[in-house]
Design an enzyme around this catalytic site. Structure first.
Site, PDB file in Angstrom:
ATOM      1  N   TRP A 161      54.689 -27.787  26.086  1.00 23.78           N
ATOM      2  CA  TRP A 161      55.907 -28.321  25.483  1.00 23.78           C
ATOM      3  C   TRP A 161      55.718 -28.796  24.051  1.00 23.78           C
ATOM      4  CZ3 TRP A 161      53.926 -32.939  24.331  1.00 23.78           C
ATOM      5  CH2 TRP A 161      53.033 -33.524  25.232  1.00 23.78           C
ATOM      6  N   GLU A 188      58.776 -27.060  31.663  1.00 24.35           N
ATOM      7  CA  GLU A 188      60.072 -27.599  32.092  1.00 24.35           C
ATOM      8  C   GLU A 188      60.489 -28.748  31.185  1.00 24.35           C
ATOM      9  OE1 GLU A 188      57.295 -27.370  33.625  1.00 24.35           O
ATOM     10  OE2 GLU A 188      56.772 -29.130  34.821  1.00 24.35           O
ATOM     11  N   LEU A 189      59.529 -29.264  30.375  1.00 23.83           N
ATOM     12  CA  LEU A 189      59.859 -30.386  29.487  1.00 23.83           C
ATOM     13  C   LEU A 189      60.480 -29.917  28.180  1.00 23.83           C
ATOM     14  CD1 LEU A 189      56.732 -32.653  30.066  1.00 23.83           C
ATOM     15  CD2 LEU A 189      59.040 -32.950  30.988  1.00 23.83           C
ATOM     16  N   GLY A 238      47.803 -25.503  28.117  1.00 27.38           N
ATOM     17  CA  GLY A 238      48.256 -26.746  28.729  1.00 27.38           C
ATOM     18  C   GLY A 238      47.082 -27.652  29.025  1.00 27.38           C
ATOM     19  N   SER A 239      47.235 -28.457  30.049  1.00 26.24           N
ATOM     20  CA  SER A 239      46.204 -29.470  30.335  1.00 26.24           C
ATOM     21  C   SER A 239      45.009 -28.888  31.074  1.00 26.24           C
ATOM     22  CB  SER A 239      46.833 -30.557  31.218  1.00 26.24           C
ATOM     23  OG  SER A 239      47.122 -29.993  32.490  1.00 26.24           O
ATOM     24  N   PRO A 241      43.447 -30.189  33.829  1.00 25.79           N
ATOM     25  CA  PRO A 241      43.635 -30.125  35.290  1.00 25.79           C
ATOM     26  C   PRO A 241      44.471 -28.925  35.732  1.00 25.79           C
ATOM     27  CG  PRO A 241      43.927 -32.367  34.492  1.00 25.79           C
ATOM     28  CD  PRO A 241      43.797 -31.497  33.270  1.00 25.79           C
ATOM     29  N   GLU A 260      43.867 -22.063  27.095  1.00 27.21           N
ATOM     30  CA  GLU A 260      43.859 -22.869  25.865  1.00 27.21           C
ATOM     31  C   GLU A 260      44.180 -24.293  26.298  1.00 27.21           C
ATOM     32  OE1 GLU A 260      42.869 -19.774  23.446  1.00 27.21           O
ATOM     33  OE2 GLU A 260      43.181 -21.829  22.813  1.00 27.21           O
ATOM     34  N   GLU A 394      41.676 -37.233  26.226  1.00 26.28           N
ATOM     35  CA  GLU A 394      42.761 -36.761  25.352  1.00 26.28           C
ATOM     36  C   GLU A 394      43.990 -37.639  25.571  1.00 26.28           C
ATOM     37  OE1 GLU A 394      44.947 -33.046  26.428  1.00 26.28           O
ATOM     38  OE2 GLU A 394      44.453 -32.452  24.382  1.00 26.28           O
TER      39      GLU A 394
HETATM   40  N1  LIG Z   1      46.389 -28.315  25.150  1.00 24.04           N
HETATM   41  C1  LIG Z   1      47.683 -28.310  24.980  1.00 24.04           C
HETATM   42  O1  LIG Z   1      48.250 -27.627  24.127  1.00 24.04           O
HETATM   43  C2  LIG Z   1      48.492 -29.178  25.857  1.00 24.04           C
HETATM   44  C3  LIG Z   1      47.913 -30.208  26.580  1.00 24.04           C
HETATM   45  N2  LIG Z   1      48.696 -30.991  27.380  1.00 24.04           N
HETATM   46  C4  LIG Z   1      48.079 -32.093  28.129  1.00 24.04           C
HETATM   47  O2  LIG Z   1      48.506 -31.978  29.493  1.00 24.04           O
HETATM   48  C5  LIG Z   1      49.035 -33.220  29.915  1.00 24.04           C
HETATM   49  C6  LIG Z   1      50.108 -32.974  30.926  1.00 24.04           C
HETATM   50  O3  LIG Z   1      51.174 -32.293  30.251  1.00 24.04           O
HETATM   51  P1  LIG Z   1      51.957 -31.209  31.058  1.00 24.04           P
HETATM   52  O4  LIG Z   1      53.103 -30.684  30.305  1.00 24.04           O
HETATM   53  O5  LIG Z   1      52.204 -31.749  32.450  1.00 24.04           O
HETATM   54  O6  LIG Z   1      50.892 -30.065  31.044  1.00 24.04           O
HETATM   55  P2  LIG Z   1      50.648 -29.018  32.182  1.00 24.04           P
HETATM   56  O7  LIG Z   1      49.365 -28.419  31.811  1.00 24.04           O
HETATM   57  O8  LIG Z   1      50.815 -29.559  33.544  1.00 24.04           O
HETATM   58  O9  LIG Z   1      51.841 -27.945  31.948  1.00 24.04           O
HETATM   59  C7  LIG Z   1      51.680 -26.874  31.066  1.00 24.04           C
HETATM   60  C8  LIG Z   1      52.405 -25.680  31.684  1.00 24.04           C
HETATM   61  O10 LIG Z   1      51.802 -25.360  32.942  1.00 24.04           O
HETATM   62  C9  LIG Z   1      52.798 -25.305  33.962  1.00 24.04           C
HETATM   63  N3  LIG Z   1      52.162 -25.682  35.226  1.00 24.04           N
HETATM   64  C10 LIG Z   1      51.965 -26.937  35.702  1.00 24.04           C
HETATM   65  N4  LIG Z   1      51.330 -26.899  36.908  1.00 24.04           N
HETATM   66  C11 LIG Z   1      51.132 -25.573  37.192  1.00 24.04           C
HETATM   67  C12 LIG Z   1      50.508 -24.856  38.260  1.00 24.04           C
HETATM   68  N5  LIG Z   1      49.986 -25.498  39.301  1.00 24.04           N
HETATM   69  N6  LIG Z   1      50.465 -23.484  38.203  1.00 24.04           N
HETATM   70  C13 LIG Z   1      51.006 -22.823  37.153  1.00 24.04           C
HETATM   71  N7  LIG Z   1      51.604 -23.436  36.106  1.00 24.04           N
HETATM   72  C14 LIG Z   1      51.653 -24.793  36.127  1.00 24.04           C
HETATM   73  C15 LIG Z   1      53.863 -26.263  33.477  1.00 24.04           C
HETATM   74  O11 LIG Z   1      55.085 -26.031  34.119  1.00 24.04           O
HETATM   75  C16 LIG Z   1      53.881 -25.930  31.998  1.00 24.04           C
HETATM   76  O12 LIG Z   1      54.632 -24.755  31.765  1.00 24.04           O
HETATM   77  C17 LIG Z   1      49.566 -33.854  28.645  1.00 24.04           C
HETATM   78  O13 LIG Z   1      49.606 -35.264  28.796  1.00 24.04           O
HETATM   79  C18 LIG Z   1      48.544 -33.446  27.647  1.00 24.04           C
HETATM   80  O14 LIG Z   1      47.456 -34.348  27.688  1.00 24.04           O
HETATM   81  C19 LIG Z   1      50.018 -30.759  27.564  1.00 24.04           C
HETATM   82  C20 LIG Z   1      50.630 -29.739  26.837  1.00 24.04           C
HETATM   83  C21 LIG Z   1      49.915 -28.924  25.894  1.00 24.04           C
HETATM   84 NA    NA Z   2      63.264 -32.272  26.615  1.00 22.92          NA
END
Ligand SMILES: NC(=O)C1=CN([C@@H]2O[C@H](COP(=O)(O)OP(=O)(O)OC[C@H]3O[C@@H](n4cnc5c(N)ncnc54)[C@H](O)[C@@H]3O)[C@@H](O)[C@H]2O)C=CC1
Ligand code: NA
Ligand SMILES: NCCCC(=O)O
Length: 504
Positions: A161, A188-189, A238-239, A241, A260, A394
C-alpha cells in the site's frame, strides 16, 4: 495546479477485460487516512473469483493469445496505457492521496514514474523480439543449440500500500512486456488506483484476460492466488511475515517467487561532509518521505561522534520545519500513515523504545493541530542501544533512530547490524571511503551522498531478510521469462551409441 476533487469510482473486480461482481458479493470499506472516514467500497474477491481470473488469464496467455504476441505488438498496448495514465494524472494523484494519505505532489510524482515505467517496458518488449532466440556456440559441429526466452505463463502479482499504483506498475509492466498474463492482488489498504488501471486497460483495448485485478483481503484473495495450481509464479512486495507465508505456500507447488520485503537501512554520516544542510536534508528525506512508509527507508542514522551534536541540532531545526497537514494541501510534506493499525503499531514501537531506555529527542506523538487522521510527528530517537527493538525492527513510519560512531570499522559494524539487507547510504566527501563502504554494506542498494532516489532502469531489491529477486530494469523482465534450451542434431551420421542389429 488545481488539485481536482474526486469521488471514489465504484468498481467491481476486473476479470477477462470486464467488471465482474465477486461471486460472494462481498465489499470492503475504503478509508481516507487523513479523515478516518469511509469514502467508498471495493469488491472483495475470494477463492472462487481467483479461479475465474486464473482461467481467464490462462485463456489469454494460451495459443495465439497474449503469450504469442510479438514484443512490438505488446509495446503498443504498454505505450497506450502510459498515455492514458498521463492523461488522467491529476485524477489518479488525487485518488492515490485520499486512499493512501501521501502528499498530493508525491502522488503526482509517483504517477509520472508509472508513465515512465510503462514506456520503459514497452521499449524492452520491442527489444525482446531480436533477443528471444540466441545461438549458443558448442564444441561439436553435429549439434546446434539455441536459447529461447518465452513468457513464463500466468503470474500472480501481490502488492503493498505504500506506493499503490507504482508498486502495481513495477510488476504489471514487465509481466505484460514479457508476454505473461497476470492476476494482480493489490493491498486492501490502497486498491483504488490499481482498479483504475483496469479501467485504463479496458479503454486501450488490452486483450481480455491479459491483466486481471482482484481486490480483497490477503487471506481471502492473496492466499488462494499463491496456492492456485495454474499460476506459474508469484511476485510479492510486502512484509516479512507475509513473505514467509507466501514462500511456504508456493513451495508446496515448487512455484517460483520473488520477494521484495522490508528493511531497516542505515545512513552513515561522516564529519567531512562539505555542507551540513545538504546532509541533513538527505537524512530527513531518507526516512520521512512517503510519510515514512518506505521499504528502503534509511531509518537508522549512524553519525560520527565528532559532528553528532551539531548535526542533531540542525536536524531538529529542519524536522520542526516539516509541514504536516492534510495531504491535499499545497506543499504538505508529511501526511498520515496508512491506517489505524499502522498508526497504533508505530506509536507502540515508539513507546517501547522509551520503556527500553531510549530518548525521544523529537516527536513521538500525534501533531497537536491535527485531531483526526492517522498523523504521527516526524520522530527522532537517541540513546539507542543495539539490543533495543527500535534499532532492530522495521517501523514503516516517520521514525529515525540515531547512534554515534568513532571509527570506520565501528560504522560498518553498526550499519550491517540488522537482519535486513535492502538499502544503505553513506554521506562523506571522501569517495575512496564511500567505495569502501559500498563494498562493505550488506545490501542490494547503496546510496552515496544521497538517500532513496529510485529510478526504473537499475535493479531494485535486497538480501538477507529483505528478500530476493530484483525488480526494475532488464532484471524485472527476466522474472517473467522462461529460458528454454533447444538442441538440434544436425549430422547425417548415426549416433552410433548402440551396436546396430544385423542389416535389414
Ligand atoms: N516492504 C514493503 O514495501 C512493505 C512492507 N510492509 C510492512 O508490512 C507490515 C504490514 O503491512 P501489510 O500491508 O499488512 O503488509 P502485508 O505484507 O500483510 O500485505 C502486503 C500484500 O500482501 C497481501 N497478503 C497478506 N497476507 C497474505 C497471504 N497470506 N497470502 C497472500 N497475500 C497476502 C496483502 O493483501 C497485500 O496485498 C507493515 O507494517 C510494514 O512494516 C508493508 C507494505 C510494504
Ligand atoms: Na485507504
Ligand atoms: N522508492 C520506492 C521504494 C519501494 C518500496 O518502498 O516498496
Amino acid at each position: 495546479m488545481a488539485i481536482p476533487n474526486m469521488q471514489i469510482p465504484s468498481r467491481q473486480l476486473f476479470i477477462d477485460g470486464e467488471w465482474r461482481e465477486p461471486v460472494k458479493k462481498n465489499r470492503l470499506p475504503v478509508i481516507n487516512p487523513a479523515t478516518e472516514e469511509i469514502i467508498g467500497y471495493i469488491p472483495a474477491a475470494t477463492a472462487e473469483d481467483v479461479d475465474i481470473a486464473v482461467k481467464a488469464a490462462r485463456r489469454a496467455h494460451g495459443r495465439n493469445g497474449w503469450g504469442s504476441t510479438t514484443g512490438a505488438q505488446r509495446a503498443k498496448f504498454l505505450r497506450a496505457i502510459a498515455a492514458k495514465v498521463l492523461e488522467k494524472r491529476p485524477e489518479l494523484a488525487t485518488l492515490e492521496t485520499i486512499d493512501n494519505g501521501k502528499p498530493w505532489f508525491e502522488a503526482a510524482s509517483d504517477i509520472d514514474d508509472v508513465v515512465a515505467c510503462f514506456e520503459y517496458y514497452a521499449d524492452l518488449a520491442e527489444a525482446l523480439d531480436s533477443k528471444n532466440k540466441t545461438e549458443v556456440k558448442l564444441h561439436l559441429d553435429s549439434f546446434k543449440t539455441h536459447v529461447y526466452k518465452e513468457p513464463l505463463g500466468v503470474v500472480g502479482l501481490i502488492t503493498p500500500w505504500n506506493y499503490p499504483l507504482l508498486m502495481t506498475t513495477w510488476k504489471v509492466a514487465p509481466a505484460l512486456a514479457a508476454g505473461c498474463a497476470a492476476v494482480l492482488k493489490p493491498s486492501e489498504l490502497a486498491s483504488i488506483t490499481s482498479l483504475e488501471l483496469g479501467e485504463i486497460c479496458r479503454e486501450v483495448g488490452l486483450p481480455p484476460g491479459a491483466l486481471n485485478i482482484l481486490t480483497g483481503l490477503g487471506h481471502e484473495a492473496g492466499s488462494p492466488l499463491v496456492s492456485h495450481p495454474d499460476v506459474d509464479k508469484i511476485a510479492f512486495t510486502g512484509s516479512g511475515p507475509t513473505g514467509i507465508k507466501i514462500m511456504t505456500a508456493a513451495a508446496q507447488l515448487v512455484k517460483p517467487v520473488t520477494l521484495e520485503l522490508g528493511g531497516k537501512s542505515p545512513i552513515v554520516v561522516f564529519d567531512d561532509i562539505p555542507n551540513i544542510d545538504i546532509a541533513v536534508e538527505w537524512t530527513l528525506f531518507g526516512c520521512f518521505w512517503t510519510n515514512g512508509q518506505i521499504c528502503s527507508a534509511t531509518s537508522r542514522l549512524i553519525i560520527q561522534d565528532t559532528i553528532a551534536s551539531q548535526f542533531l541540532d540542525r536536524l531538529l531545526e529542519w524536522t520542526k520545519n516539516i509541514k504536516i497537514s492534510d495531504p491535499l494541501e499545497e506543499d504538505c510534506k508529511l501526511g498520515p500513515v496508512i491506517s489505524r493499525g499502522q498508526y497504533e503499531k508505530v506509536l507502540k514501537l515508539i513507546s517501547t523504545a522509551k520503556n527500553e531506555g531510549a530518548t525521544i529527542l523529537y516527536g513521538g506523538e500525534r501533531p497537536q493541530h491535527l485531531k483526526k487522521g492517522y498523523y504521527i510527528q516526524p520522530t527522532i530517537i537517541t540513546d539507542v542501544d543495539t539490543s533495543m527493538e527500535i534499532w532492530k525492527e522495521e517501523v514503516f513510519g516517520p521514525v529515525l533512530c540515531v547512534k554515534t560512531f568513532k571509527t570506520e570499522e565501528e560504522a560498518i559494524e553498526l550499519a550491517n547490524d540488522t537482519k535486513y539487507g535492502l538499502g544503505a547510504a553513506i554521506l562523506s566527501k571522501d569517495l575512496d571511503r564511500c567505495e569502501r563502504f559500498t563494498k562493505a554494506f550488506q545490501s542490494g542498494i547503496v546510496w552515496i551522498n544521497c538517500s532513496q532516489p529510485c529510478f526504473w532502469q537499475p535493479p531494485w531489491g535486497g538480501k538477507k531478510r529483505s528478500g530476493f529477486g530484483r525488480e526494475l530494469g532488464e532484471w524485472s523482465l527476466e522474472n517473467y521469462l522462461n529460458i528454454k534450451q533447444v538442441t538440434q542434431y544436425v549430422s547425417d551420421e548415426p549416433w552410433a551409441f548402440y551396436k546396430s542389429p544385423s542389416k535389414l
